[in-house]
Write an enzyme that holds these catalytic residues in place. Structure first.
Site, mmCIF file in Angstrom:
data_model
loop_
_atom_site.group_PDB
_atom_site.id
_atom_site.type_symbol
_atom_site.label_atom_id
_atom_site.label_comp_id
_atom_site.label_asym_id
_atom_site.label_seq_id
_atom_site.Cartn_x
_atom_site.Cartn_y
_atom_site.Cartn_z
ATOM 1 N N ASP A 58 48.909 16.152 56.104
ATOM 2 C CA ASP A 58 50.305 15.995 56.497
ATOM 3 C C ASP A 58 50.524 14.734 57.331
ATOM 4 O O ASP A 58 51.592 14.123 57.289
ATOM 5 C CB ASP A 58 50.776 17.229 57.271
ATOM 6 C CG ASP A 58 50.959 18.436 56.359
ATOM 7 O OD1 ASP A 58 50.893 18.265 55.129
ATOM 8 O OD2 ASP A 58 51.169 19.546 56.880
ATOM 9 N N ASN A 125 59.565 15.319 60.809
ATOM 10 C CA ASN A 125 59.287 16.587 61.482
ATOM 11 C C ASN A 125 60.066 16.762 62.778
ATOM 12 O O ASN A 125 60.843 17.695 62.920
ATOM 13 C CB ASN A 125 57.791 16.713 61.789
ATOM 14 C CG ASN A 125 57.012 17.395 60.696
ATOM 15 O OD1 ASN A 125 57.573 17.851 59.704
ATOM 16 N ND2 ASN A 125 55.704 17.471 60.866
ATOM 17 N N ARG A 136 51.683 18.518 85.864
ATOM 18 C CA ARG A 136 52.860 18.872 86.664
ATOM 19 C C ARG A 136 53.996 19.282 85.738
ATOM 20 O O ARG A 136 54.063 18.866 84.584
ATOM 21 C CB ARG A 136 53.307 17.672 87.508
ATOM 22 C CG ARG A 136 52.265 17.146 88.473
ATOM 23 C CD ARG A 136 52.903 16.150 89.418
ATOM 24 N NE ARG A 136 51.922 15.581 90.328
ATOM 25 C CZ ARG A 136 51.394 14.362 90.204
ATOM 26 N NH1 ARG A 136 51.760 13.580 89.204
ATOM 27 N NH2 ARG A 136 50.510 13.922 91.072
ATOM 28 N N THR A 166 58.142 24.261 60.828
ATOM 29 C CA THR A 166 56.833 24.890 60.607
ATOM 30 C C THR A 166 55.702 24.084 61.249
ATOM 31 O O THR A 166 54.533 24.343 60.970
ATOM 32 C CB THR A 166 56.561 25.045 59.103
ATOM 33 O OG1 THR A 166 56.722 23.780 58.453
ATOM 34 C CG2 THR A 166 57.507 26.057 58.476
ATOM 35 N N ALA A 167 56.050 23.131 62.106
ATOM 36 C CA ALA A 167 55.045 22.305 62.780
ATOM 37 C C ALA A 167 54.977 22.691 64.266
ATOM 38 O O ALA A 167 54.861 23.864 64.598
ATOM 39 C CB ALA A 167 55.371 20.825 62.578
ATOM 40 N N TYR A 168 55.073 21.713 65.160
ATOM 41 C CA TYR A 168 54.901 21.967 66.594
ATOM 42 C C TYR A 168 55.921 22.986 67.116
ATOM 43 O O TYR A 168 55.607 23.857 67.933
ATOM 44 C CB TYR A 168 55.025 20.652 67.359
ATOM 45 C CG TYR A 168 54.430 20.637 68.749
ATOM 46 C CD1 TYR A 168 53.983 21.794 69.370
ATOM 47 C CD2 TYR A 168 54.310 19.442 69.444
ATOM 48 C CE1 TYR A 168 53.442 21.771 70.639
ATOM 49 C CE2 TYR A 168 53.761 19.402 70.721
ATOM 50 C CZ TYR A 168 53.335 20.567 71.311
ATOM 51 O OH TYR A 168 52.793 20.545 72.572
ATOM 52 N N SER A 169 57.149 22.888 66.623
ATOM 53 C CA SER A 169 58.192 23.818 67.068
ATOM 54 C C SER A 169 57.801 25.261 66.812
ATOM 55 O O SER A 169 58.040 26.145 67.648
ATOM 56 C CB SER A 169 59.515 23.495 66.357
ATOM 57 O OG SER A 169 60.521 24.434 66.686
ATOM 58 N N SER A 171 54.743 26.493 66.699
ATOM 59 C CA SER A 171 53.708 26.862 67.669
ATOM 60 C C SER A 171 54.297 27.160 69.036
ATOM 61 O O SER A 171 53.719 27.922 69.820
ATOM 62 C CB SER A 171 52.681 25.731 67.783
ATOM 63 O OG SER A 171 52.049 25.484 66.550
ATOM 64 N N GLN A 225 53.627 9.681 65.483
ATOM 65 C CA GLN A 225 53.310 8.309 65.059
ATOM 66 C C GLN A 225 53.707 7.282 66.108
ATOM 67 O O GLN A 225 53.213 6.161 66.093
ATOM 68 C CB GLN A 225 54.040 7.981 63.743
ATOM 69 C CG GLN A 225 53.810 8.994 62.642
ATOM 70 C CD GLN A 225 52.351 9.149 62.297
ATOM 71 O OE1 GLN A 225 51.639 8.177 62.072
ATOM 72 N NE2 GLN A 225 51.888 10.397 62.266
#
Length: 272
Positions: A58, A125, A136, A166-169, A171, A225
């Site tokens: 990906d 994405n 912090r 379906t990526a970082y969000s 998780s 990126q």
């Protein structure tokens, strides 16, 4: 193509010898039907092709999207990575699908226009503000259509497309959104409260994020990126792009969701 010869560019993840070998196989197969060039994705310049075949994972797809910079060229993903949610084809699947796969109608994926200071980028994405340096809490102000909404306290904030849902969000606890829906997702990262939950905003919403103070170092990341420091007094603006990312898919979204992320499995009840 009006009688003209189709131009295909094969790009691969230069970090992977497996991807390079697969790219050579792909290029050999494509060359039977079209003019074909190949290059490592990190060494490609401006893309001038009718179709791009991205061989890797990906991350290779996202690098290709940043090279295209909003230019709408169909991209076919050939997976040589691990998960490969966007790289839908194996090398064998791709070669067996020639030449039809080169002419397949792509899915139009919503993109984001992201701007900070005098720079701007397109994202497939997500774009996020995240804390860097010592652990912090970061305080980040959220504005929607120039109206203050809230201050997030935590590790950061992700603004995602349906593709990025379906990526970082995901998780971070964000919802799954099918690619055909045009919305923006705002998902806090590890919020230091029980009440901050993800938001789903309409496609015409303009999101602005800014550090609420200067106590924590904060960076902007665009699709993994681009990494840029964002200081107090600066802001990042995110909105739906007028351009789309054109992705050729091998199978329907929910099938990919089940096979790649094992979504929707039934409970395994024991014998009574």
């Amino acid at each position: 193509m009006g009688g003209t010869v189709m131009r295909v560019l094969v790009v691969w993840d230069e970090r992977s010898s497996d991807a390079q070998r697969a790219a050579q196989r792909v290029k050999k197969g494509v060359a039977q039907y079209a003019d074909c060039e190949a290059c490592a994705v990190g060494r490609c310049g401006r893309i001038d092709a009718d179709v791009v075949v991205a061989v890797g994972g990906d991350g290779t797809i996202l690098k290709t999207a940043h090279l295209l910079a909003g230019v709408e060229v169909p991209v076919v993903g050939v997976n040589v990575g691990r998960l490969g949610f966007l790289t839908d084809f194996s090398a064998d699947d791709f070669l067996q699908s020639l030449p039809d796969v080169l002419k397949a109608k792509p899915s139009r994926r919503m993109m984001l226009d992201v701007s900070h200071q005098d720079a701007s980028w397109c994202a497939v994405n997500d774009a996020m503000l995240v804390r860097v340096g010592p652990p912090r809490i970061a305080h980040i102000n959220l504005f929607v259509n120039d109206r203050f909404v809230t201050t997030y306290a935590g590790d950061g904030v992700v603004v995602a497309t349906p593709t990025g849902s379906t990526a970082y969000s995901l998780s971070a606890g964000g919802p799954i959104v099918v690619p055909q829906v045009r919305v923006l997702l705002v998902t806090p990262l590890n919020p230091h409260t029980l009440t901050n939950r993800p938001l789903v905003l309409p496609k015409d919403a303009v999101v602005r994020l800014e550090p609420a103070d200067g106590r924590t170092e904060i960076a902007l990341s665009v699709d993994g990126q681009v990494d840029v420091a964002v200081r107090q007094g600066e802001s990042v603006t995110i909105r739906a792009s007028q351009h789309a990312f054109l992705l050729v898919e091998r199978q329907e979204f929910f099938i990919t969701l089940k096979t790649k992320l094992t979504w929707g499995g039934s409970p395994r009840y024991g014998k009574r």
